[in-house]
Design a protein around this motif. Structure first.
Motif, PDB file in Angstrom:
ATOM      1  N   ASN A 102     -37.183  58.995  -3.202  1.00  0.00           N
ATOM      2  CA  ASN A 102     -36.424  59.059  -4.450  1.00  0.00           C
ATOM      3  C   ASN A 102     -36.388  57.709  -5.163  1.00  0.00           C
ATOM      4  O   ASN A 102     -35.376  57.320  -5.744  1.00  0.00           O
ATOM      5  CB  ASN A 102     -35.009  59.596  -4.216  1.00  0.00           C
ATOM      6  CG  ASN A 102     -34.378  60.109  -5.502  1.00  0.00           C
ATOM      7  OD1 ASN A 102     -35.063  60.631  -6.375  1.00  0.00           O
ATOM      8  ND2 ASN A 102     -33.066  59.935  -5.626  1.00  0.00           N
ATOM      9  N   SER A 104     -37.173  54.946  -8.005  1.00  0.00           N
ATOM     10  CA  SER A 104     -37.377  54.840  -9.443  1.00  0.00           C
ATOM     11  C   SER A 104     -38.817  54.379  -9.691  1.00  0.00           C
ATOM     12  O   SER A 104     -39.413  53.692  -8.868  1.00  0.00           O
ATOM     13  CB  SER A 104     -36.393  53.808 -10.003  1.00  0.00           C
ATOM     14  OG  SER A 104     -36.838  53.288 -11.217  1.00  0.00           O
ATOM     15  N   GLY A 159     -28.914  56.726   1.072  1.00  0.00           N
ATOM     16  CA  GLY A 159     -27.942  57.050   0.028  1.00  0.00           C
ATOM     17  C   GLY A 159     -27.561  55.871  -0.843  1.00  0.00           C
ATOM     18  O   GLY A 159     -26.801  56.024  -1.808  1.00  0.00           O
ATOM     19  N   ALA A 160     -28.082  54.682  -0.542  1.00  0.00           N
ATOM     20  CA  ALA A 160     -27.778  53.492  -1.341  1.00  0.00           C
ATOM     21  C   ALA A 160     -28.416  53.594  -2.723  1.00  0.00           C
ATOM     22  O   ALA A 160     -29.403  54.312  -2.915  1.00  0.00           O
ATOM     23  CB  ALA A 160     -28.282  52.231  -0.624  1.00  0.00           C
ATOM     24  N   ASP A 161     -27.862  52.855  -3.685  1.00  0.00           N
ATOM     25  CA  ASP A 161     -28.390  52.824  -5.034  1.00  0.00           C
ATOM     26  C   ASP A 161     -29.459  51.734  -5.145  1.00  0.00           C
ATOM     27  O   ASP A 161     -29.237  50.597  -4.737  1.00  0.00           O
ATOM     28  CB  ASP A 161     -27.266  52.547  -6.039  1.00  0.00           C
ATOM     29  CG  ASP A 161     -27.791  52.520  -7.459  1.00  0.00           C
ATOM     30  OD1 ASP A 161     -27.955  53.605  -8.042  1.00  0.00           O
ATOM     31  OD2 ASP A 161     -28.074  51.413  -7.971  1.00  0.00           O
ATOM     32  N   LEU A 162     -30.616  52.105  -5.680  1.00  0.00           N
ATOM     33  CA  LEU A 162     -31.678  51.139  -5.967  1.00  0.00           C
ATOM     34  C   LEU A 162     -32.225  51.478  -7.347  1.00  0.00           C
ATOM     35  O   LEU A 162     -32.761  52.571  -7.555  1.00  0.00           O
ATOM     36  CB  LEU A 162     -32.788  51.192  -4.913  1.00  0.00           C
ATOM     37  CG  LEU A 162     -33.958  50.226  -5.118  1.00  0.00           C
ATOM     38  CD1 LEU A 162     -33.483  48.770  -5.149  1.00  0.00           C
ATOM     39  CD2 LEU A 162     -35.016  50.410  -4.039  1.00  0.00           C
ATOM     40  N   ASP A 163     -32.035  50.593  -8.288  1.00  0.00           N
ATOM     41  CA  ASP A 163     -32.497  50.756  -9.664  1.00  0.00           C
ATOM     42  C   ASP A 163     -31.973  52.055 -10.280  1.00  0.00           C
ATOM     43  O   ASP A 163     -32.711  52.792 -10.929  1.00  0.00           O
ATOM     44  CB  ASP A 163     -34.026  50.693  -9.718  1.00  0.00           C
ATOM     45  CG  ASP A 163     -34.538  50.446 -11.136  1.00  0.00           C
ATOM     46  OD1 ASP A 163     -33.903  49.670 -11.879  1.00  0.00           O
ATOM     47  OD2 ASP A 163     -35.567  51.045 -11.503  1.00  0.00           O
ATOM     48  N   GLY A 164     -30.694  52.344 -10.005  1.00  0.00           N
ATOM     49  CA  GLY A 164     -30.052  53.498 -10.614  1.00  0.00           C
ATOM     50  C   GLY A 164     -30.310  54.830  -9.938  1.00  0.00           C
ATOM     51  O   GLY A 164     -29.913  55.879 -10.451  1.00  0.00           O
ATOM     52  N   ARG A 165     -30.961  54.817  -8.782  1.00  0.00           N
ATOM     53  CA  ARG A 165     -31.231  56.067  -8.070  1.00  0.00           C
ATOM     54  C   ARG A 165     -30.731  55.972  -6.642  1.00  0.00           C
ATOM     55  O   ARG A 165     -30.805  54.912  -6.014  1.00  0.00           O
ATOM     56  CB  ARG A 165     -32.725  56.376  -8.068  1.00  0.00           C
ATOM     57  CG  ARG A 165     -33.236  56.659  -9.479  1.00  0.00           C
ATOM     58  CD  ARG A 165     -34.659  57.080  -9.453  1.00  0.00           C
ATOM     59  NE  ARG A 165     -34.823  58.333  -8.760  1.00  0.00           N
ATOM     60  CZ  ARG A 165     -35.404  59.403  -9.266  1.00  0.00           C
ATOM     61  NH1 ARG A 165     -35.845  59.373 -10.498  1.00  0.00           N
ATOM     62  NH2 ARG A 165     -35.551  60.496  -8.566  1.00  0.00           N
ATOM     63  N   GLN A 166     -30.247  57.087  -6.132  1.00  0.00           N
ATOM     64  CA  GLN A 166     -29.763  57.146  -4.752  1.00  0.00           C
ATOM     65  C   GLN A 166     -30.979  57.387  -3.854  1.00  0.00           C
ATOM     66  O   GLN A 166     -31.582  58.453  -3.886  1.00  0.00           O
ATOM     67  CB  GLN A 166     -28.757  58.285  -4.607  1.00  0.00           C
ATOM     68  CG  GLN A 166     -28.045  58.298  -3.290  1.00  0.00           C
ATOM     69  CD  GLN A 166     -26.987  59.401  -3.240  1.00  0.00           C
ATOM     70  OE1 GLN A 166     -27.082  60.401  -3.934  1.00  0.00           O
ATOM     71  NE2 GLN A 166     -26.002  59.200  -2.401  1.00  0.00           N
ATOM     72  N   ILE A 167     -31.365  56.360  -3.069  1.00  0.00           N
ATOM     73  CA  ILE A 167     -32.576  56.467  -2.260  1.00  0.00           C
ATOM     74  C   ILE A 167     -32.319  57.222  -0.964  1.00  0.00           C
ATOM     75  O   ILE A 167     -31.194  57.274  -0.462  1.00  0.00           O
ATOM     76  CB  ILE A 167     -33.195  55.084  -1.956  1.00  0.00           C
ATOM     77  CG1 ILE A 167     -32.226  54.194  -1.180  1.00  0.00           C
ATOM     78  CG2 ILE A 167     -33.683  54.428  -3.235  1.00  0.00           C
ATOM     79  CD1 ILE A 167     -32.829  52.888  -0.695  1.00  0.00           C
ATOM     80  N   ARG A 168     -33.380  57.796  -0.449  1.00  0.00           N
ATOM     81  CA  ARG A 168     -33.341  58.504   0.826  1.00  0.00           C
ATOM     82  C   ARG A 168     -34.095  57.653   1.832  1.00  0.00           C
ATOM     83  O   ARG A 168     -35.248  57.284   1.594  1.00  0.00           O
ATOM     84  CB  ARG A 168     -34.007  59.866   0.668  1.00  0.00           C
ATOM     85  CG  ARG A 168     -34.035  60.648   1.945  1.00  0.00           C
ATOM     86  CD  ARG A 168     -34.563  62.049   1.701  1.00  0.00           C
ATOM     87  NE  ARG A 168     -34.793  62.663   2.994  1.00  0.00           N
ATOM     88  CZ  ARG A 168     -35.913  63.240   3.354  1.00  0.00           C
ATOM     89  NH1 ARG A 168     -36.916  63.314   2.507  1.00  0.00           N
ATOM     90  NH2 ARG A 168     -36.046  63.770   4.544  1.00  0.00           N
TER      91      ARG A 168
END
Length: 181
Positions: A102, A104, A159-168
Protein backbone atom coordinates in the motif's frame (compact mmCIF):
# COMPACT_ATOMS: atom_id res chain seq x y z
CA UNK A 1 21.96 -1.92 -5.43
CA UNK A 2 22.80 -5.07 -7.37
CA UNK A 3 20.60 -6.37 -10.16
CA UNK A 4 21.24 -9.50 -12.21
CA UNK A 5 19.47 -9.37 -15.57
CA UNK A 6 17.36 -12.43 -16.41
CA UNK A 7 15.73 -13.55 -19.64
CA UNK A 8 11.97 -12.94 -19.39
CA UNK A 9 11.05 -16.19 -21.14
CA UNK A 10 13.53 -18.68 -19.69
CA UNK A 11 14.24 -17.09 -16.31
CA UNK A 12 17.96 -17.74 -16.82
CA UNK A 13 20.65 -15.15 -16.22
CA UNK A 14 21.65 -13.23 -19.33
CA UNK A 15 25.22 -13.24 -18.05
CA UNK A 16 25.47 -9.70 -16.77
CA UNK A 17 24.29 -7.44 -13.99
CA UNK A 18 24.18 -3.82 -12.97
CA UNK A 19 25.58 -2.42 -9.75
CA UNK A 20 24.71 1.04 -8.47
CA UNK A 21 27.30 2.60 -6.19
CA UNK A 22 27.29 5.67 -3.96
CA UNK A 23 30.16 7.60 -5.50
CA UNK A 24 32.09 7.84 -8.75
CA UNK A 25 35.25 7.02 -6.79
CA UNK A 26 33.74 3.70 -5.65
CA UNK A 27 32.83 2.91 -9.25
CA UNK A 28 36.37 3.61 -10.47
CA UNK A 29 37.88 1.50 -7.68
CA UNK A 30 35.53 -1.41 -8.40
CA UNK A 31 36.31 -1.33 -12.13
CA UNK A 32 40.04 -1.21 -11.39
CA UNK A 33 39.92 -4.09 -8.91
CA UNK A 34 37.39 -6.38 -10.62
CA UNK A 35 37.92 -6.02 -14.37
CA UNK A 36 39.66 -9.19 -15.50
CA UNK A 37 39.02 -10.97 -12.18
CA UNK A 38 38.46 -14.71 -12.63
CA UNK A 39 35.39 -16.06 -10.80
CA UNK A 40 34.47 -19.73 -11.01
CA UNK A 41 36.67 -20.13 -14.07
CA UNK A 42 35.17 -17.15 -15.90
CA UNK A 43 36.80 -13.79 -16.48
CA UNK A 44 34.67 -10.84 -15.39
CA UNK A 45 34.41 -7.83 -17.67
CA UNK A 46 33.68 -4.82 -15.48
CA UNK A 47 33.14 -1.39 -16.97
CA UNK A 48 31.39 1.86 -16.22
CA UNK A 49 29.97 4.78 -18.04
CA UNK A 50 28.25 8.04 -17.40
CA UNK A 51 24.73 7.75 -16.04
CA UNK A 52 22.04 8.06 -18.69
CA UNK A 53 20.38 11.46 -18.96
CA UNK A 54 17.14 11.88 -17.07
CA UNK A 55 13.96 11.49 -19.05
CA UNK A 56 11.55 14.13 -17.76
CA UNK A 57 8.52 12.08 -18.87
CA UNK A 58 9.48 9.17 -16.61
CA UNK A 59 8.38 9.35 -12.93
CA UNK A 60 11.73 8.17 -11.51
CA UNK A 61 14.08 9.92 -13.88
CA UNK A 62 14.77 6.76 -15.86
CA UNK A 63 15.23 6.52 -19.55
CA UNK A 64 14.45 3.48 -21.58
CA UNK A 65 17.47 1.64 -22.93
CA UNK A 66 17.43 -1.72 -24.74
CA UNK A 67 13.93 -2.54 -23.55
CA UNK A 68 14.49 -1.71 -19.89
CA UNK A 69 15.09 1.17 -17.54
CA UNK A 70 18.43 2.16 -16.06
CA UNK A 71 18.70 4.09 -12.85
CA UNK A 72 20.18 7.60 -12.90
CA UNK A 73 23.27 7.17 -10.72
CA UNK A 74 26.85 5.97 -10.84
CA UNK A 75 27.36 2.28 -11.29
CA UNK A 76 29.13 -0.45 -13.14
CA UNK A 77 28.25 -3.54 -15.08
CA UNK A 78 29.46 -7.06 -14.32
CA UNK A 79 29.51 -9.41 -17.26
CA UNK A 80 30.44 -13.06 -17.49
CA UNK A 81 29.17 -16.07 -19.39
CA UNK A 82 27.19 -17.54 -16.53
CA UNK A 83 27.89 -15.48 -13.45
CA UNK A 84 24.98 -15.24 -11.01
CA UNK A 85 24.95 -12.78 -8.16
CA UNK A 86 24.01 -14.09 -4.72
CA UNK A 87 20.52 -13.14 -3.60
CA UNK A 88 19.93 -10.08 -1.44
CA UNK A 89 18.72 -12.09 1.52
CA UNK A 90 20.17 -11.64 4.95
CA UNK A 91 23.83 -12.44 5.67
CA UNK A 92 23.03 -15.96 6.81
CA UNK A 93 21.01 -16.62 3.65
CA UNK A 94 17.76 -16.52 5.63
CA UNK A 95 14.65 -14.64 4.74
CA UNK A 96 15.06 -11.64 7.04
CA UNK A 97 12.80 -9.54 4.83
CA UNK A 98 9.54 -7.72 5.23
CA UNK A 99 6.96 -7.02 2.57
CA UNK A 100 5.68 -3.43 2.55
CA UNK A 101 2.39 -2.86 0.75
CA UNK A 102 0.00 0.00 0.00
CA UNK A 103 2.85 2.38 -0.82
CA UNK A 104 2.19 5.81 -2.26
CA UNK A 105 3.51 6.39 -5.80
CA UNK A 106 5.93 8.95 -4.32
CA UNK A 107 7.70 6.54 -1.96
CA UNK A 108 11.17 5.50 -3.15
CA UNK A 109 13.96 3.28 -1.79
CA UNK A 110 15.37 6.10 0.34
CA UNK A 111 12.00 6.73 2.02
CA UNK A 112 11.70 3.02 2.89
CA UNK A 113 15.29 2.97 4.17
CA UNK A 114 14.64 6.04 6.32
CA UNK A 115 11.43 4.73 7.93
CA UNK A 116 12.59 1.15 8.48
CA UNK A 117 16.08 2.02 9.77
CA UNK A 118 14.43 3.14 13.01
CA UNK A 119 13.57 -0.52 13.66
CA UNK A 120 17.04 -1.97 13.07
CA UNK A 121 19.97 -2.14 10.67
CA UNK A 122 18.53 -2.14 7.14
CA UNK A 123 20.61 -4.14 4.67
CA UNK A 124 18.46 -3.25 1.66
CA UNK A 125 15.26 -1.35 0.96
CA UNK A 126 13.67 -1.60 -2.46
CA UNK A 127 10.45 -0.35 -4.01
CA UNK A 128 9.33 -2.56 -6.92
CA UNK A 129 8.76 -0.74 -10.22
CA UNK A 130 6.94 -1.78 -13.37
CA UNK A 131 9.45 -2.60 -16.12
CA UNK A 132 7.32 -1.11 -18.87
CA UNK A 133 6.24 2.20 -17.32
CA UNK A 134 8.89 2.75 -14.64
CA UNK A 135 6.09 3.49 -12.17
CA UNK A 136 5.96 2.05 -8.65
CA UNK A 137 3.86 -1.10 -8.30
CA UNK A 138 2.85 0.05 -4.79
CA UNK A 139 4.93 -2.39 -2.78
CA UNK A 140 8.51 -3.11 -1.78
CA UNK A 141 10.80 -5.13 0.45
CA UNK A 142 13.16 -4.32 3.31
CA UNK A 143 15.94 -6.70 4.41
CA UNK A 144 17.39 -6.88 7.90
CA UNK A 145 20.29 -8.79 9.42
CA UNK A 146 18.16 -10.65 11.97
CA UNK A 147 14.68 -12.06 12.50
CA UNK A 148 14.36 -9.95 15.67
CA UNK A 149 14.61 -6.78 13.57
CA UNK A 150 12.01 -8.18 11.17
CA UNK A 151 9.59 -8.88 14.02
CA UNK A 152 10.16 -5.40 15.47
CA UNK A 153 9.47 -3.77 12.09
CA UNK A 154 6.27 -5.76 11.56
CA UNK A 155 4.91 -5.04 15.04
CA UNK A 156 5.84 -1.33 15.03
CA UNK A 157 5.18 -0.33 11.42
CA UNK A 158 2.21 -2.38 10.21
CA UNK A 159 -0.54 0.23 9.78
CA UNK A 160 1.87 3.18 10.09
CA UNK A 161 1.41 6.26 7.91
CA UNK A 162 3.94 6.78 5.10
CA UNK A 163 3.34 9.65 2.68
CA UNK A 164 -0.34 9.82 3.60
CA UNK A 165 -1.07 6.11 3.26
CA UNK A 166 -1.46 3.39 5.87
CA UNK A 167 1.20 0.83 4.92
CA UNK A 168 0.92 -2.91 5.32
CA UNK A 169 4.01 -4.63 6.75
CA UNK A 170 4.30 -8.42 6.96
CA UNK A 171 7.07 -11.00 6.99
CA UNK A 172 7.99 -11.61 3.34
CA UNK A 173 7.35 -15.03 1.90
CA UNK A 174 10.41 -17.06 0.91
CA UNK A 175 11.47 -16.44 -2.67
CA UNK A 176 10.69 -19.14 -5.18
CA UNK A 177 13.90 -20.36 -6.83
CA UNK A 178 14.27 -19.44 -10.49
CA UNK A 179 13.94 -22.36 -12.85
CA UNK A 180 17.15 -23.59 -14.47
CA UNK A 181 17.04 -25.20 -17.89
Amino acid sequence: MVEVIYDKLTGRSRGFGLVTMSTVEEVKEAVEQLNGYVLDGRTLKVNSGPPPPRDQSSPRGFREQSGGFREQSGGFRLQSGGFRQQSSRGPSGGDNRVYVGNLSWNVDDAALQNLFSKQGSVLAARVIYDRESGRSRGFGFVSYGSSDEVEKAVSNLDGADLDGRQIRVTVAEARQPRREY
